[in-house]
Write a protein that holds these residues in place. Sequence first.
Motif, PDB file in Angstrom:
ATOM      1  N   ALA A  98       0.824  -1.197   0.000  1.00  0.00           N
ATOM      2  CA  ALA A  98       0.000   0.000   0.000  1.00  0.00           C
ATOM      3  C   ALA A  98       0.861   1.250   0.000  1.00  0.00           C
ATOM      4  O   ALA A  98       0.556   2.245  -0.655  1.00  0.00           O
ATOM      5  N   THR A  99       1.995   1.198   0.732  1.00  0.00           N
ATOM      6  CA  THR A  99       2.903   2.335   0.768  1.00  0.00           C
ATOM      7  C   THR A  99       3.570   2.535  -0.589  1.00  0.00           C
ATOM      8  O   THR A  99       3.706   3.649  -1.078  1.00  0.00           O
ATOM      9  N   VAL A 100       3.997   1.422  -1.215  1.00  0.00           N
ATOM     10  CA  VAL A 100       4.685   1.503  -2.507  1.00  0.00           C
ATOM     11  C   VAL A 100       3.783   2.069  -3.585  1.00  0.00           C
ATOM     12  O   VAL A 100       4.190   2.869  -4.428  1.00  0.00           O
ATOM     13  N   LEU A 101       2.512   1.667  -3.577  1.00  0.00           N
ATOM     14  CA  LEU A 101       1.610   2.020  -4.666  1.00  0.00           C
ATOM     15  C   LEU A 101       0.887   3.336  -4.453  1.00  0.00           C
ATOM     16  O   LEU A 101       0.150   3.781  -5.318  1.00  0.00           O
ATOM     17  N   GLN A 102       1.064   3.952  -3.305  1.00  0.00           N
ATOM     18  CA  GLN A 102       0.319   5.157  -3.008  1.00  0.00           C
ATOM     19  C   GLN A 102       0.630   6.251  -4.023  1.00  0.00           C
ATOM     20  O   GLN A 102       1.753   6.652  -4.223  1.00  0.00           O
ATOM     21  N   GLY A 103      -0.395   6.734  -4.706  1.00  0.00           N
ATOM     22  CA  GLY A 103      -0.241   7.813  -5.674  1.00  0.00           C
ATOM     23  C   GLY A 103       0.430   7.417  -6.961  1.00  0.00           C
ATOM     24  O   GLY A 103       0.796   8.278  -7.757  1.00  0.00           O
ATOM     25  N   ASP A 104       0.644   6.127  -7.214  1.00  0.00           N
ATOM     26  CA  ASP A 104       1.319   5.670  -8.435  1.00  0.00           C
ATOM     27  C   ASP A 104       0.309   5.538  -9.560  1.00  0.00           C
ATOM     28  O   ASP A 104      -0.540   4.654  -9.542  1.00  0.00           O
ATOM     29  N   SER A 105       0.406   6.430 -10.550  1.00  0.00           N
ATOM     30  CA  SER A 105      -0.550   6.408 -11.662  1.00  0.00           C
ATOM     31  C   SER A 105       0.041   5.816 -12.920  1.00  0.00           C
ATOM     32  O   SER A 105      -0.655   5.670 -13.924  1.00  0.00           O
ATOM     33  N   THR A 106       1.345   5.473 -12.895  1.00  0.00           N
ATOM     34  CA  THR A 106       1.993   4.943 -14.100  1.00  0.00           C
ATOM     35  C   THR A 106       1.950   3.425 -14.161  1.00  0.00           C
ATOM     36  O   THR A 106       2.175   2.850 -15.216  1.00  0.00           O
ATOM     37  N   THR A 107       1.690   2.778 -13.025  1.00  0.00           N
ATOM     38  CA  THR A 107       1.686   1.321 -12.976  1.00  0.00           C
ATOM     39  C   THR A 107       0.292   0.795 -13.293  1.00  0.00           C
ATOM     40  O   THR A 107      -0.704   1.316 -12.795  1.00  0.00           O
ATOM     41  N   THR A 108       0.205  -0.230 -14.138  1.00  0.00           N
ATOM     42  CA  THR A 108      -1.095  -0.786 -14.504  1.00  0.00           C
ATOM     43  C   THR A 108      -1.691  -1.580 -13.348  1.00  0.00           C
ATOM     44  O   THR A 108      -1.008  -1.910 -12.381  1.00  0.00           O
ATOM     45  N   ILE A 109      -2.974  -1.895 -13.476  1.00  0.00           N
ATOM     46  CA  ILE A 109      -3.683  -2.628 -12.423  1.00  0.00           C
ATOM     47  C   ILE A 109      -3.000  -3.958 -12.144  1.00  0.00           C
ATOM     48  O   ILE A 109      -2.726  -4.311 -10.989  1.00  0.00           O
ATOM     49  N   MET A 110      -2.724  -4.733 -13.203  1.00  0.00           N
ATOM     50  CA  MET A 110      -2.152  -6.059 -13.013  1.00  0.00           C
ATOM     51  C   MET A 110      -0.719  -5.985 -12.500  1.00  0.00           C
ATOM     52  O   MET A 110      -0.257  -6.859 -11.772  1.00  0.00           O
ATOM     53  N   GLU A 111       0.022  -4.924 -12.863  1.00  0.00           N
ATOM     54  CA  GLU A 111       1.370  -4.749 -12.315  1.00  0.00           C
ATOM     55  C   GLU A 111       1.287  -4.463 -10.819  1.00  0.00           C
ATOM     56  O   GLU A 111       2.114  -4.953 -10.033  1.00  0.00           O
ATOM     57  N   LYS A 112       0.296  -3.682 -10.405  1.00  0.00           N
ATOM     58  CA  LYS A 112       0.096  -3.426  -8.974  1.00  0.00           C
ATOM     59  C   LYS A 112      -0.241  -4.715  -8.240  1.00  0.00           C
ATOM     60  O   LYS A 112       0.232  -4.950  -7.123  1.00  0.00           O
TER      61      LYS A 112
END
Length: 531
Positions: free
Chosen positions: A257-271
């Motif tokens: 959750a910390t890593v992905l916070q505010g990340d708009s460049t990563t796709t859903i499946m990559e997340k």
Amino acid sequence: MDNDKPEECKVCFNNYDEELRRPRTLLCGHTFCSQCIEDTIKNAQLTCPSCRAEHSATDATQFPISYAMEAVIKKLRSIQVASVGTVSAKCGQDRTRDIRKKLQSLAQEHKSSISNLISECEEALSQLSKYQGQVRDWKIQHHQLQDRLYDLLEQNKAAVELLEQEDTSVLTMTTEGEAGKKQLQTMLETLNTVNTAQEVFTTIDEADHYNVEVEDWMKKCQELFPDVNTVYTSVKVQETIKKALDTITTETGATAATVLQGDSTTTIMEKVKIIIGESPPETLTIDHLRGMSESIKRLVEAGLVFGVQQDQDDLRYSRITLQDGQLYLHVLQHQPLPTHAHTIQVSEVLEALDHSSTLVFLDLAWPGSLARHRSLARAGSLAGSNRLHIQLSGNTTLGRQFVLLCTGQHSGSSYLNTKLLEVENKGRPAECVYGGDYQYNNGKGGAPLLSHQDDQQYQKSVSAGAVGSPWSPGSHRSAQFYISTRDLTGSRHWCRVFGKVVKGLDVVRAAVNHSDITEVTVVDCGVVLTL
């Protein structure tokens, strides 16, 4: 010519305005409209269309607005307004055509924007579909696990029932044992107080009776306890359930959750893969590139994969890009890595290539070449930059040296930023162009990188596209090369040929036709990765 129309962008040839096409100045000093700067940014980098200088950027707004240019444009417009009374009807028609042209350009920009948004929407829908499939798979797995948990609960329930029965049996036997013990203690006390023979014999008989009962009880205890089935079932069920419970963590998703916070460049499946720990490692291997999974492909397309080479205290990186389904390893340079970059050792990549026939590339640029490229791209005849592919023979010293100068492996020496030197027999048979002086860039240098070997395996060719050297491997100019652009006639042939242009010979011919060949520069080079 560039100053004839200062109010016009030199890339799209549209007039600057106060909205989409405001003039912005790059760090190198050249000015272009905001829209063209935005379109030119690729993989967090921008190459100046005029001087080919490299700039790090992710958005056009990172470059300042040229207020001086806007002031000049306003001055020109005021002059035009002052002279309206003298403008002829033809000028009015020209202005109408200009307005129509601008409207068409504006409409085209919006069409392009909408088309891009539709593509992004389709990609998001595709990601949602994949994610929905994954969610449904997880639901099925959870139901299956739930069934297994029910089985465990049933096993646990059966074990508890067995233990209850065992506990009852133990309690019953304990009560019997306590009664027998009490009787024996009573007999012991009675024997301490007997006075007559009759009392002695009577007490002994009674004590013998209790002795037999207690001995029978003790034998029964040995026979009944422990109940094998009860103990085995209890222990095994406990072990199974404890293992299941030990795999449960109370911190699920906390780090992700910390890593992905505010990340708009990563796709859903990559997340999803990051959350479950399946994201690519920071250090990649050649198998990652060979397999080219969807996550690795997206990393490459996002400009986040780099080759790395450590030479003592010198650390250099080479971009790895994907174009038209083909991987390219670019020349090693001193450059900062973007955030979340992934690296692979350059030596590992190059060792995986077929060294008997290596494919390299050179990107050429010269004044006006950008407009040529744009024209060819619109015609559908050129998908990439002004790039040529050269197939090299790896069994020659000059061929191996050419690879080193395309990658920059050897002490940073490379063909990057070298210029073409001269054209021989221009417009006639045997036309060819020379280049490759990485030392002085004037034709007087190009020292060998490899020790001289007596190669006898150089080819001979009479065809356009031959790549060779006018100098022997041991010469102080052996790094210089020629590229033939026209076939030979008669009995002549090109000597010391170690390669052939397999794609992009039209680029070389266009460069040869430029008015000043020394303005043609190698702006990029590297190896085509055929893994």
